[in-house]
Design an enzyme around this catalytic site. Structure first.
Site, PDB file in Angstrom:
ATOM      1  N   HIS A 158     -12.775  -2.724-130.745  1.00 56.76           N
ATOM      2  CA  HIS A 158     -12.194  -3.955-129.765  1.00 56.76           C
ATOM      3  C   HIS A 158     -11.871  -5.260-130.660  1.00 56.76           C
ATOM      4  CE1 HIS A 158     -11.921  -6.431-126.544  1.00 56.76           C
ATOM      5  NE2 HIS A 158     -13.006  -6.410-126.190  1.00 56.76           N
ATOM      6  N   LYS A 186      -2.322   9.545-109.249  1.00 60.85           N
ATOM      7  CA  LYS A 186      -1.488  10.555-108.501  1.00 60.85           C
ATOM      8  C   LYS A 186      -1.289  11.738-109.646  1.00 60.85           C
ATOM      9  CE  LYS A 186       0.827   7.060-105.762  1.00 60.85           C
ATOM     10  NZ  LYS A 186       1.674   6.001-106.057  1.00 60.85           N
ATOM     11  N   ARG A 189      -6.532  -1.128-122.719  1.00 59.80           N
ATOM     12  CA  ARG A 189      -7.779  -0.853-122.567  1.00 59.80           C
ATOM     13  C   ARG A 189      -8.154   0.533-122.022  1.00 59.80           C
ATOM     14  NH1 ARG A 189     -13.231  -3.964-121.055  1.00 59.80           N
ATOM     15  NH2 ARG A 189     -12.651  -4.887-123.064  1.00 59.80           N
ATOM     16  N   ARG A 234     -13.317 -10.093-118.006  1.00 53.75           N
ATOM     17  CA  ARG A 234     -13.288 -11.238-119.141  1.00 53.75           C
ATOM     18  C   ARG A 234     -12.274 -10.965-120.091  1.00 53.75           C
ATOM     19  NH1 ARG A 234     -18.669 -13.035-120.448  1.00 53.75           N
ATOM     20  NH2 ARG A 234     -18.785 -11.404-119.050  1.00 53.75           N
ATOM     21  N   THR A 235     -11.907  -9.891-120.651  1.00 51.18           N
ATOM     22  CA  THR A 235     -10.868  -9.521-121.531  1.00 51.18           C
ATOM     23  C   THR A 235      -9.508  -9.784-120.849  1.00 51.18           C
ATOM     24  OG1 THR A 235     -12.513  -7.996-122.773  1.00 51.18           O
ATOM     25  CG2 THR A 235     -10.018  -7.862-123.223  1.00 51.18           C
TER      26      THR A 235
END
Lengths: 314, 185
Positions: free
Chosen positions: A139, A89, A111, A61-62
């Site tokens: 958020h 890595k 995020r 969604r975000t």
């Protein structure tokens, strides 16, 4: 006094915003909203600006919402997900950031599972940083889209009673919402089982209870949170059936709230865990309006962070 | 605008403005072809009162017709978004009619560099495909930076680039007046 720009190059959380900045973001998002209903969903405002979407944690969604906002504003965007990248890595966060900076992006949307990562990057990078969720901390764009949805449905934020119920301890959405709603004059009541209520959360200026019926009494807005089973190391409540019986929102329970009360959910929903389908699919639920507003809010954030700024050209 | 401007002279009063808009409406009405499906779009902020006044006068002049009026915010189409400060406040575009096949009359208070009109043209074209787009301005003050001209002009006012034309409308400012302002030395 009305403001016309944000003070910072970054949007790291709601905590650092003034009520005037929040109002500016919401008003700008309101104007952006109409772009969704146009035949050509694209304006040239951010032409030539580069945005990097840096998602170290799963998100549908975000990320889609930010990508849509970037496309509609004509920014160029790059997507980076931790899986299959140099992070796997063994590259450090700072090295990843420096490599990104070398490509001179204008804005980084990030995020990350660890709280404070966006703040760390914001200090290291010249580019602006938007926090799209850092651990259980903040958020901000979710809180802004929630506030926009409430304002559209109920006309204001000031003086409203907002009840937030569920997995308070693991929710970054709830922290951003508490900051925003209390700054804008709403009364916030948190509710959930004791194991999911963080200690001293009432110091954020909210009421706290473990009795859902009591929490719903006279509420204008009922915000249900997702049971974040993936963040919980061990079982924090006996069973999903018991949880739904005590903290699930169904038609009978909702009657305790005000007659015109709206029901929100940041998604994704667990039907039958925190919310009954009869509520999720009813006209009281504004869940899809929240999603639509998500794009408008993110466009407003991008526009206000990437549009003209006094410090540019220095 | 951060710097103080000095009021130099009032060049038009309410009566003159009314007669100018009247004359412009007559000119528009004479172009029969343009009247077919004509819609007026005012560019925020002071193009909006001009558009609604022209539409009202046209409604009087052309029996049995009315013309829709919309509002266009060009902020997202500006070519100086990354350089202007303070940032322009984004407002709503409100056009609730279909532009396809219509003649659109863009209305603005002052025509200067032509960059606002360039942005407005892009904005209108993103909303549909009008048959034609025309431009009406209350004041043309010269100093064009783009090859753009108005089809209907209330008054041409030669200015120096240190001067600023300020149009006031009853709807937005509480009075109908046009002033020449000057930036201090």
């Amino acid at each position: 006094m009305a403001v016309t720009s944000l003070r910072s190059k970054d949007l790291l959380g709601i905590e650092g915003l003034t009520p005037e900045e929040i109002t500016l973001l919401l008003d700008t998002a309101e104007s952006m909203g109409s772009i969704a209903s146009r035949p050509i969903k694209k304006v040239p405002a951010l032409r030539g600006r580069m945005v990097v979407n840096l998602f170290f944690e799963a998100s549908t969604r975000t990320r889609f919402s930010f990508e849509t906002a970037e496309k509609w504003l004509s920014a160029d965007s790059l997507n980076f997900s931790a899986k299959g990248s140099s992070v796997e890595k063994g590259e450090s966060l700072l090295d990843t950031a420096r490599n990104l900076q070398a490509m001179s992006p204008d804005l980084i949307v990030i995020r990350h599972g660890c709280p404070g990562v966006p703040h760390f990057l914001a200090r290291q990078l010249k580019a602006g940083v938007v926090n799209a969720g850092d651990g259980a901390h903040e958020h901000p764009t979710q809180a802004l889209l929630d506030a926009l949805t409430i304002r559209q449905r109920l006309g204001r934020l000031d003086g409203l009673g907002v009840t937030i119920c569920g997995d308070i301890a693991h929710s970054r959405v709830v922290r951003s919402n508490i900051w925003l709603l209390t700054k804008m004059g709403a009364r916030v009541t948190l509710c959930g089982p004791p194991t999911l209520l963080p200690p001293r959360i009432e110091e954020m200026g909210v009421a706290v209870t473990t009795d859902f019926d009591e929490a719903l009494e006279g509420a204008d807005v009922v915000m249900m949170l997702r049971m974040q089973l993936e963040r919980q190391g061990r079982s924090l409540f006996p069973s999903i059936r018991e949880y739904f019986r005590l903290y699930g929102l169904d038609r009978r329970r909702l009657e305790r709230a005000k007659p015109g009360a709206i029901v929100m959910h940041p998604g994704p929903m667990n039907r039958g865990v925190e919310i009954a389908s009869e509520i999720a699919d009813s006209d009281r639920a504004v869940i899809l309006a929240q999603v639509a507003n998500g794009v408008a809010v993110r466009m407003a954030v991008l526009y206000l962070l990437l549009g003209g700024h006094p410090w540019e050209g220095e | 605008m951060t710097e103080e401007l000095i009021q130099k002279a009032k060049i038009l009063d309410a009566d003159r403005i009314r007669r100018m808009i009247d004359r412009m409406a007559h000119e528009i009405a004479e172009r029969q072809k343009d009247l077919q499906g004509l819609a007026l779009i005012g560019i925020r902020t002071r193009g909006v009162p001009l558009a609604s006044r022209l539409a009202a006068r046209l409604g009087d002049l052309v029996a049995g017709s009315s013309f829709p009026v919309g509002t266009l915010d060009i902020t997202l189409y500006r070519d100086d978004l990354s350089t202007v400060a303070p940032q322009p406040l984004l407002k709503k575009t409100e056009i609730d009619f279909d532009l396809n096949g219509r003649t659109v009359l863009l209305c603005d208070d002052v025509l200067y560099t032509g960059r606002t009109i360039r942005a407005a043209l892009d904005g209108v074209i993103d909303l549909g495909r009008p048959r034609a787009i025309r431009l009406a301005v209350l004041i043309d003050r010269g100093h064009r930076e783009l090859p753009i001209e108005a089809n209907y002009v209330g008054k041409s006012v030669p200015t120096s680039s240190r001067e600023v034309i300020q149009v006031l409308f009853q709807e937005t400012d509480g009075a109908d007046e046009v002033w020449i302002l000057e930036k201090p030395h």
